[in-house]
Design a protein around this motif. Structure first.
Motif, short mmCIF file in Angstrom:
data_model
loop_
_atom_site.label_atom_id
_atom_site.label_comp_id
_atom_site.label_asym_id
_atom_site.label_seq_id
_atom_site.Cartn_x
_atom_site.Cartn_y
_atom_site.Cartn_z
N THR A 223 45.81 38.10 41.56
CA THR A 223 46.01 36.94 40.70
C THR A 223 47.38 36.35 41.02
OG1 THR A 223 44.62 37.83 38.92
CG2 THR A 223 46.22 36.14 38.31
N GLY A 227 49.64 33.83 36.22
CA GLY A 227 48.22 33.80 35.88
C GLY A 227 47.95 34.55 34.59
N ARG A 245 38.77 40.20 32.98
CA ARG A 245 38.58 38.89 33.63
C ARG A 245 39.93 38.32 34.02
NH1 ARG A 245 38.31 34.10 30.84
NH2 ARG A 245 37.99 35.30 28.91
N ASP A 246 40.01 37.79 35.23
CA ASP A 246 41.26 37.18 35.70
C ASP A 246 40.97 35.77 36.23
OD1 ASP A 246 40.76 37.14 38.69
OD2 ASP A 246 40.63 39.30 38.38
N ASN A 247 42.03 35.03 36.51
CA ASN A 247 41.87 33.69 37.10
C ASN A 247 42.48 33.67 38.50
OD1 ASN A 247 44.55 33.87 36.38
ND2 ASN A 247 44.60 31.97 35.18
N SER A 297 31.77 36.83 40.01
CA SER A 297 32.91 36.12 40.59
C SER A 297 32.45 34.92 41.41
CB SER A 297 33.73 37.07 41.47
OG SER A 297 34.84 36.41 42.03
N GLU A 301 37.74 30.97 41.69
CA GLU A 301 37.62 30.78 40.24
C GLU A 301 37.79 32.08 39.46
OE1 GLU A 301 34.08 28.72 39.24
OE2 GLU A 301 34.41 27.10 40.70
N GLY A 302 38.38 33.10 40.09
CA GLY A 302 38.63 34.34 39.38
C GLY A 302 37.44 35.29 39.41
#
Length: 316
Positions: A223, A227, A245-247, A297, A301-302
Motif C-alpha cells: 500500500t 494509504g 482490506r487495503d487501497n 482484488s 484498486e486494492g
C-alpha cells in the motif's frame, strides 16, 4: 443304441464337463494366487524402500493361498509401523533442531541491534552514517530471513501444532495490529479495526495472530504511503470472517491463484523484504483449524483478504 448306453454317454459328458470346470477353476485360483503374491511383493518392495525393515517380526502362516497373502500383508503392516515410528522420531529431531536454531540466533541478532544503537549515538562522518544505515537494513533483513526459515522448517517438518481454546478474538487481532503498527506508521498508513471485544471463538491465539499479521504485513508493504487498511471481524452463520482490506496496488486476476503458493512474490516488488511465505503459511494455519482464506482484488484498486475460521470447533 439303448437307453442305458445313452445314459452312460450323458453321464460321462457331464463328468467330463465337471472335471473341466474344476480344472478351469483350479487354474484360475492358481493364477489369482500368483497375481496376488506378485502384487503384494511389489507393494512390499516399494514400502520397504528396497530393503527389509530391521527388527521385523516373524510370522508363521499355513501354506495356503490365504496364508501366503496374509504373510505378505503382515510384513507390509510391520514395515509401515516401523516407517511411522522412524518418521515420528525424525520429526522430533527436526523440531529440536529448529528450536535450537531459533534460540541460538536470537542472542547474536539482539547483540547486533544493540551495537547498532550504540553506534547511532556516536559522532560519525556522513559516509559512516551511510554505512550504518545500510548495516541496519541488512541486519533487519537477516533477522527476517532467519524467522522465515524457522517458520518454513516448522511447516516442512509438520511440527506446527494447533493448541486451540475458546478465547476472545479481539486480543488476538490487537496483538497482530500492534506488531504491524510501527511499519504502518513509518509509511503514514492509517489502520482501522472493527471487532466486537466480547466475541469469542475457538482458535489458537498464537497462530491466528501470525496469520492475521502476515496479511497485514503484505497490506502495509504493497500500500502506498498515506494509504488506509481496514480490518473487520464479524460472526457469520458457520464461520467467523476476518476481512483485511487495503487501497494498495491490487493483484492481477491471473496471479491471484499463485499468491498462496510457497515462495511466490509479485514481480514488481522484489525490492521489498520477503521470501514469499507469509500467505502460504496463513493458508496452512487456517486449514489446520478447519478454516480457509480467499482474496478479492482488482489491479490498481486494492485488495481484500478474507480469513475464515469455523464458529464451532472442528473435530476429526
Amino acid at each position: 443304441m439303448g437307453w442305458s448306453v445313452i445314459v452312460v454317454i450323458v453321464s460321462v459328458c457331464i463328468a467330463a464337463a465337471a472335471l473341466w470346470n474344476v480344472h478351469k477353476w483350479k487354474r484360475e485360483v492358481y493364477q489369482f494366487e500368483n497375481q496376488v503374491e506378485q502384487a503384494l511383493e511389489l507393494i512390499l518392495f516399494e514400502v520397504a524402500g528396497r530393503q527389509e525393515s530391521n527388527g521385523e517380526m516373524i510370522y508363521e502362516f499355513e501354506d495356503t493361498l490365504w496364508g501366503k497373502c496374509s504373510e505378505k500383508i503382515a510384513r507390509i503392516a510391520q514395515i509401515c509401523r516401523n516407517k511411522e515410528s522412524q518418521s515420528l522420531q525424525e520429526k522430533t529431531q527436526m523440531k529440536e533442531l529448529i528450536s535450537d536454531i531459533s534460540h541460538q540466533t536470537k542472542t547474536p541478532m539482539a547483540n547486533i541491534k544493540l551495537y547498532l544503537e550504540f553506534l547511532q549515538e556516536e559522532s560519525l562522518s556522513k559516509k559512516g552514517m551511510e554505512f550504518l544505515n545500510n548495516l541496519e537494513k541488512q541486519a533487519e533483513k537477516l533477522d527476517f530471513l532467519l524467522q522465515s526459515m524457522v517458520k518454513i522448517s516448522r511447516l516442512e517438518a509438520g511440527v506446527i501444532q494447533i493448541r486451540g481454546g475458546q478465547h476472545k478474538l479481539y486480543p488476538t487481532i490487537t496483538k497482530a495490529v500492534e506488531e504491524i503498527a510501527p511499519a504502518a506508521a513509518h509509511k503514514k498508513i492509517t489502520l482501522y479495526v472493527d471487532c466486537d471485544e466480547k466475541m469469542e471463538l475457538w482458535h489458537d491465539r498464537r497462530w491466528v495472530e501470525e496469520a492475521v499479521f502476515n496479511v497485514l504485513d503484505n497490506a502495509v508493504k504493497y500500500t502506498q504511503a498515506e494509504g488506509s487498511i481496514f480490518l473487520q471481524a464479524c460472526r457469520q452463520e458457520i464461520f467467523t470472517k476476518i476481512s483485511i482490506r487495503d487501497n494498495g496496488k491490487g493483484i492481477l486476476q491471473e496471479r491471484q491463484a499463485a499468491i498462496f503458493k510457497r515462495f511466490y512474490r509479485e514481480p514488481e516488488v522484489h525490492e521489498q523484504n520477503g521470501i514469499g511465505v507469509g500467505l502460504y503459511l496463513t493458508r496452512q494455519i487456517l486449514e489446520l483449524q478447519g478454516g480457509y482464506i480467499e482474496v478479492h482484488s482488482e489491479h490498481g484498486e486494492g485488495s481484500e483478504f478474507c480469513l475464515y475460521l469455523p464458529n464451532d470447533r472442528i473435530t476429526e
